[in-house]
Write a protein that holds these residues in place. Structure first.
Motif, PDB file in Angstrom:
ATOM      1  N   LEU A   1       0.843  -1.193   0.000  1.00  0.00           N
ATOM      2  CA  LEU A   1       0.000   0.000   0.000  1.00  0.00           C
ATOM      3  C   LEU A   1       0.884   1.251   0.000  1.00  0.00           C
ATOM      4  O   LEU A   1       0.609   2.238  -0.693  1.00  0.00           O
ATOM      5  CB  LEU A   1      -0.896  -0.019   1.237  1.00  0.00           C
ATOM      6  CG  LEU A   1      -2.219   0.725   1.112  1.00  0.00           C
ATOM      7  CD1 LEU A   1      -3.047   0.104   0.000  1.00  0.00           C
ATOM      8  CD2 LEU A   1      -2.973   0.684   2.429  1.00  0.00           C
TER       9      LEU A   1
ATOM     10  N   MET B   1      -0.736   1.132   7.839  1.00  0.00           N
ATOM     11  CA  MET B   1      -1.824   0.737   6.945  1.00  0.00           C
ATOM     12  C   MET B   1      -2.673   1.981   6.677  1.00  0.00           C
ATOM     13  O   MET B   1      -3.645   2.250   7.358  1.00  0.00           O
ATOM     14  CB  MET B   1      -2.644  -0.340   7.655  1.00  0.00           C
ATOM     15  CG  MET B   1      -3.740  -0.940   6.841  1.00  0.00           C
ATOM     16  SD  MET B   1      -3.066  -2.059   5.635  1.00  0.00           S
ATOM     17  CE  MET B   1      -4.551  -2.417   4.738  1.00  0.00           C
TER      18      MET B   1
ATOM     19  N   LEU C   1      -3.822   5.318   3.637  1.00  0.00           N
ATOM     20  CA  LEU C   1      -3.751   5.960   2.328  1.00  0.00           C
ATOM     21  C   LEU C   1      -3.627   7.470   2.492  1.00  0.00           C
ATOM     22  O   LEU C   1      -3.746   8.215   1.536  1.00  0.00           O
ATOM     23  CB  LEU C   1      -4.986   5.623   1.488  1.00  0.00           C
ATOM     24  CG  LEU C   1      -4.919   4.286   0.746  1.00  0.00           C
ATOM     25  CD1 LEU C   1      -6.216   4.019   0.012  1.00  0.00           C
ATOM     26  CD2 LEU C   1      -3.762   4.249  -0.228  1.00  0.00           C
TER      27      LEU C   1
END
Lengths: 462, 272
Positions: free
Chosen positions: A235, A399, A401
Motif C-alpha cells: 500500500l 496501513m 492511504l
C-alpha cells in the motif's frame, strides 16, 4: 599469473592478425591488376587467424581457471592426514580448506597447526604446477590455432564470411548473457522466496495487514513477535508511486509539449539538457532535498491548516520522486513528438486547427506509444525508488492511504530486512526475497498491461 | 520596378479576382525566396503555378494560407488580398483564414485516425455540425465529392493510412473540402502517385473547379495544360509571366517561359 596469461593471449592474437594480413597482402599483390585477387581484403584474413588464435585460448584459460580450484581442493582434502579430517562435516572441511588457502597466500590470521602449514606448502606447489601447465597448454593451443588458420589462407578463402560468422556469434553470446542475467535473477528470487513461504504461509504474507519483521535473530534477544503481512508495505509503494505519477505525468507531458511546440529553439537548446540533468542527480541528493526542504514545508503547511502531519510523510517522498522522474517523461515524450512526421502537423494547421488542437488531436495520439513508454519507465523508477523513501517517508509500515502519514515501501523493506547480520534461514531475511518476487511480478504485470494498452490505442503513422 | 519582369496577358483585374497579390516578398531568414509577386487568381478556375525546383512557387502557395508562419524565420511582405481583405492584416484570424483556404500537400498526409475521423476533423474543430448525424452527412458528402465514397463506404472505421497512395490523397482532398473552403491550394498533389491515380485526381480537380477557386503547383507541364485555365510561370523567385494556359503554352511572351515549357535549358539556348 592469470594477468600475464591474458596479456600473452592478446599479444599472440595481435601477432596472428598481422601475420594473416601480411600473408593475404602477398597473394593480393600477385593478382592481376584491375580485379580483386582475393575474395576478402587482407584485414579479414588477419582477423580470421587472430580469432583462431585468441578465442580457443581464451575459452580454455577460463575453463581451466574455473576447474582448477575445485580439483586442487579435492586433491588437497584427500592428501590431508586422516586424523585431521576424521569426523569433519562438509562445512567444517570447507573451513579447514579456506584456512589452508589463507596460509598459502600468506594471510595468516591465527597460528596454524603443522598439518595446515604442510598442506599449505603442498597447495602452493600444486598451484604453481597448475599455472605453468595452463600456460604451456594455452600456448600450444594458440600455435595449433595459428597453424590451422594459416593453412587455410588462399586467395579464394572466404575470410570475410568467417569473420562475419564469428561476429554474429559474439552478438548472440552478448544477448544470451543479458537473458541469462534475467533468468538468474528470477531463479534466485524464486528459490529464496520458496524458502520463505515454507516458514510463513503465502496467504498470511499476501493478505496480512501487519508488517513487523523485527524478530529475534538470536536466542534471548528481545524483539517483536514478527508479522509478515505485506499489504501495508505494498500500500505504501502504491501510495508513493501514485503521488509521484500524479505530479510527474502532467508536469512532464506539458513541459514536453511546451518544449516541442511553443518554445523557441534557443530556449529548447538550454532547457532540454537541463531537464535531463535532473535524471542524473543521485537519489541520495534528492533524499536530502526531501528531508531538508520538502518535508518541513509540508509539515509547516499542514500544521497551519490544522492537519496532523507526520515529519516523514508519503507526500514529501512522492513529490520528490515525482520531480526525479519528470525528465524521463518529458524527454521521452519530446522525442516521441519529434518523431511524428511534420506533414501531420502541417496538415492539421492547414485545416485551421490551433496549435493546441493540433497537439491534442493529432500529435499526442500519434506519439502515444513513445509517451507511454516514457511513463512506464518513470513508473518503474517510482516503484523501485528506495533511497528517497528511506530518507523522507520513514520505515514504519502504516496501513494508510493518508499522504500526510509516514509510510514505507517494498524496496525500503527489502533493504532493511537484508542489512545487519542475519542468517539465511531466518524469515526476516527471506522476507526480502518474497517481497522482491512479488514486486517483480507486479512490475511485470504493469509493463504487460501498458504495452497492451498502447497496442490497443496507438495511432500508427508511416 | 518588378513590373518590368511581368507581362500581363488578358488582365483579369483585381475586381474579378478571388485572390490578388501585390508586391509579395517572402524571406526565409536573410534569404529572399520571392520578389515582388503581383498575381490575380480568378474565381472558380484552376490556376497552375509552374517553374523549376526552388523557384518559389510552393513558397507563394504557402503564403496564401499563411502556412509560412509555421516556419521559424519566415517573413512575408506585401499584400495578399482574399476577396479584397489582406490575409496578413494583424486583426485577421489565421485559424479562420485556413478554414476558408484549404490545402492539399505533396505527400498524402492522412492523420493516423479512421477514414471517418480524418474527414470529420475540420468540421469538428470548427464546430460545423450540431449532431452526429449532421457530421456523418458532411463526411459522406465530402468523400463523395472527392470521389472516394464508393471505395470506402464499407470501411469508414478503417485507418486512413490503410488506403493506397491515390486513395489517401483523395482522402486528404475530402478532408480539405469538408470545411467548405472557398479556395483550395494544392502543392504537387499528384507527384507521389502513379499515372492512374494521377488521372483520377486530375479529373477530380476539374470537377471541383465549379465550387472552389483552385491553385495548384505542379512540375508536370502536361498536368498544368490538362487541368488549369490559367498558368503562372515562376523563375528564381520572380513571377515571369502569367495568363490563360492555352496562351502560355502556345505563345509564351518571354523566352524563359518558352525554354522551360519546351524543356530547353539555358545552356542549350543559342546566344542572343
Amino acid at each position: 599469473m592469470t594477468g600475464y596469461l591474458f596479456l600473452t593471449i592478446i599479444a599472440f592474437s595481435l601477432a596472428a592478425f598481422l601475420t594473416g594480413r601480411a600473408a593475404a597482402r602477398r597473394f593480393a599483390a600477385e593478382g592481376r591488376s584491375g580485379r580483386p585477387a582475393a575474395h576478402s581484403v587482407p584485414a579479414y584474413h588477419g582477423a580470421f587467424v587472430a580469432i583462431w588464435v585468441g578465442i580457443p585460448a581464451l575459452i580454455l584459460a577460463l575453463l581451466w581457471r574455473a576447474a582448477e580450484g575445485p580439483v586442487i581442493d579435492r586433491l588437497l582434502a584427500r592428501a590431508l592426514p586422516p586424523e585431521m579430517t576424521a569426523g569433519l562435516s562438509p562445512a567444517a572441511l570447507d573451513l579447514l580448506l579456506t584456512e589452508i588457502h589463507h596460509v598459502a597466500e600468506g594471510r595468516i590470521l591465527a597460528p596454524a597447526s603443522p598439518g595446515v602449514i604442510e598442506a599449505a606448502a603442498r597447495l602452493a606447489a600444486w598451484s604453481r604446477i597448475g599455472d605453468v601447465a595452463m600456460f604451456v597448454v594455452v600456448l600450444a593451443l594458440m600455435l595449433l590455432g595459428a597453424w590451422f588458420a594459416c593453412a587455410r589462407l588462399t586467395p579464394r578463402f572466404r575470410a570475410r564470411t568467417r569473420v562475419e560468422g564469428a561476429l554474429s556469434g559474439l552478438m548472440i553470446l552478448c544477448s544470451g548473457l543479458a537473458l541469462a542475467t534475467t533468468l538468474g535473477i528470477i531463479v534466485s528470487l524464486v528459490h529464496e522466496a520458496v524458502a520463505f513461504f515454507r516458514l510463513v504461509p503465502p496467504g498470511e504474507f499476501l493478505f496480512g495487514l501487519v508488517w513487523e519483521p523485527q524478530i529475534a535473530t538470536r536466542p534471548g534477544q528481545i524483539a517483536a513477535e514478527g508479522a509478515f503481512g505485506a499489504v501495508p508495505v505494498f500500500l505504501g509503494t502504491l501510495l508513493i508511486s501514485a503521488i509521484a505519477m500524479a505530479f510527474a505525468v502532467p508536469v512532464g507531458l506539458l513541459s514536453a509539449v511546451y518544449l516541442h511546440e511553443y518554445a523557441s529553439p534557443r530556449f529548447r537548446r538550454v532547457a532540454k539538457p537541463m531537464l535531463e540533468i535532473l535524471a542524473g542527480v543521485p537519489t541520495v541528493v534528492y533524499g536530502f532535498f526531501a528531508i531538508l526542504v520538502v518535508a518541513p514545508a509540508i509539515r509547516t503547511t499542514g500544521t497551519m491548516m490544522g492537519l496532523a502531519t507526520s515529519p516523514n510523510s508519503a507526500l514529501a517522498a512522492g513529490l520528490v520522486i515525482g520531480g526525479m522522474i519528470i525528465p524521463f517523461i518529458s524527454s521521452l515524450a519530446d522525442d516521441a513528438l519529434r518523431a511524428v512526421p511534420r506533414d501531420l502537423r502541417d496538415g492539421s494547421l492547414a485545416m485551421g486547427a490551433t496549435p493546441a488542437e493540433t497537439m491534442t488531436r493529432v500529435l499526442l495520439p500519434a506519439a502515444l506509444p513513445g509517451i507511454a513508454g516514457g511513463i512506464l519507465l518513470a513508473l518503474s523508477r517510482a516503484i523501485g525508488e528506495t533511497m528517497i523513501v528511506v530518507m523522507a517517508a520513514g520505515l514504519i509500515a502504516t496501513m494508510t492511504l493518508n499522504p500526510l502519514d509516514s509510510v514505507t515501501t517494498v524496496t525500503v523493506q527489502i533493504v532493511t530486512t537484508l542489512v545487519g547480520d542475519t542468517a539465511f534461514d531466518n524469515p526476516k531475511t527471506l522476507a526480502a526475497f518474497a517481497l522482491g518476487l512479488v514486486l517483480f511480478l507486479v512490475t511485470l504485470a504493469l509493463n504487460t498491461i501498458g504495452v497492451a494498452i498502447v497496442r490497443r490505442y496507438r495511432e500508427t503513422y508511416e | 520596378m518588378n513590373q518590368s519582369f511581368q507581362t500581363h496577358v488578358a488582365p483579369i483585374g483585381a475586381a474579378a479576382a478571388k485572390i490578388s497579390t501585390r508586391g509579395v516578398d517572402v524571406f526565409y531568414g536573410p534569404k529572399q525566396a520571392l520578389f515582388g509577386v503581383d498575381l490575380d487568381i480568378p474565381r472558380n478556375q484552376v490556376t497552375a503555378l509552374i517553374g523549376p525546383s526552388g523557384c518559389g512557387k510552393s513558397t507563394f502557395l504557402r503564403a496564401i494560407n499563411r502556412m509560412n508562419d509555421t516556419i521559424a524565420g519566415a517573413r512575408v511582405e506585401g499584400e495578399i488580398l482574399l476577396d479584397g481583405e489582406n490575409v496578413y492584416d494583424p486583426v485577421l484570424d489565421v485559424v479562420e483564414l485556413r478554414a476558408r483556404v484549404g490545402m492539399v500537400f505533396q505527400k498524402p498526409n492522412p492523420f493516423p485516425k479512421s477514414i471517418f475521423e480524418n474527414v470529420a476533423y475540420g468540421p469538428r474543430i470548427h464546430g460545423m455540425a450540431r449532431s452526429r448525424a449532421e457530421l456523418a452527412e458532411i463526411v459522406v458528402r465530402s468523400l463523395r465529392r472527392a470521389g472516394l465514397f464508393e471505395e470506402v463506404k464499407d470501411r469508414l472505421d478503417a485507418p486512413g493510412t490503410s488506403l493506397s497512395g491515390g486513395q489517401q490523397q483523395r482522402l486528404c482532398i475530402a478532408r480539405a473540402i469538408a470545411t467548405r473552403p472557398e479556395v483550395l491550394l494544392m502543392d504537387e498533389p499528384a507527384s507521389a502517385l502513379d499515372p492512374i491515380a494521377t488521372a483520377v485526381i486530375e479529373e477530380l480537380i476539374d470537377e471541383l473547379r465549379a465550387n472552389y477557386t483552385i491553385v495548384i503547383v505542379t512540375h508536370s507541364m502536361q498536368q498544368a495544360a490538362r487541368v488549369s485555365q490559367r498558368t503562372a510561370f515562376f523563375h528564381l523567385g520572380r513571377l515571369i509571366e502569367d495568363g490563360p494556359t492555352a496562351e502560355i503554352f502556345s505563345t509564351p511572351r518571354r523566352r524563359q517561359t518558352e525554354d522551360y515549357i519546351t524543356g530547353r535549358s539555358a545552356a542549350q539556348r543559342p546566344g542572343p
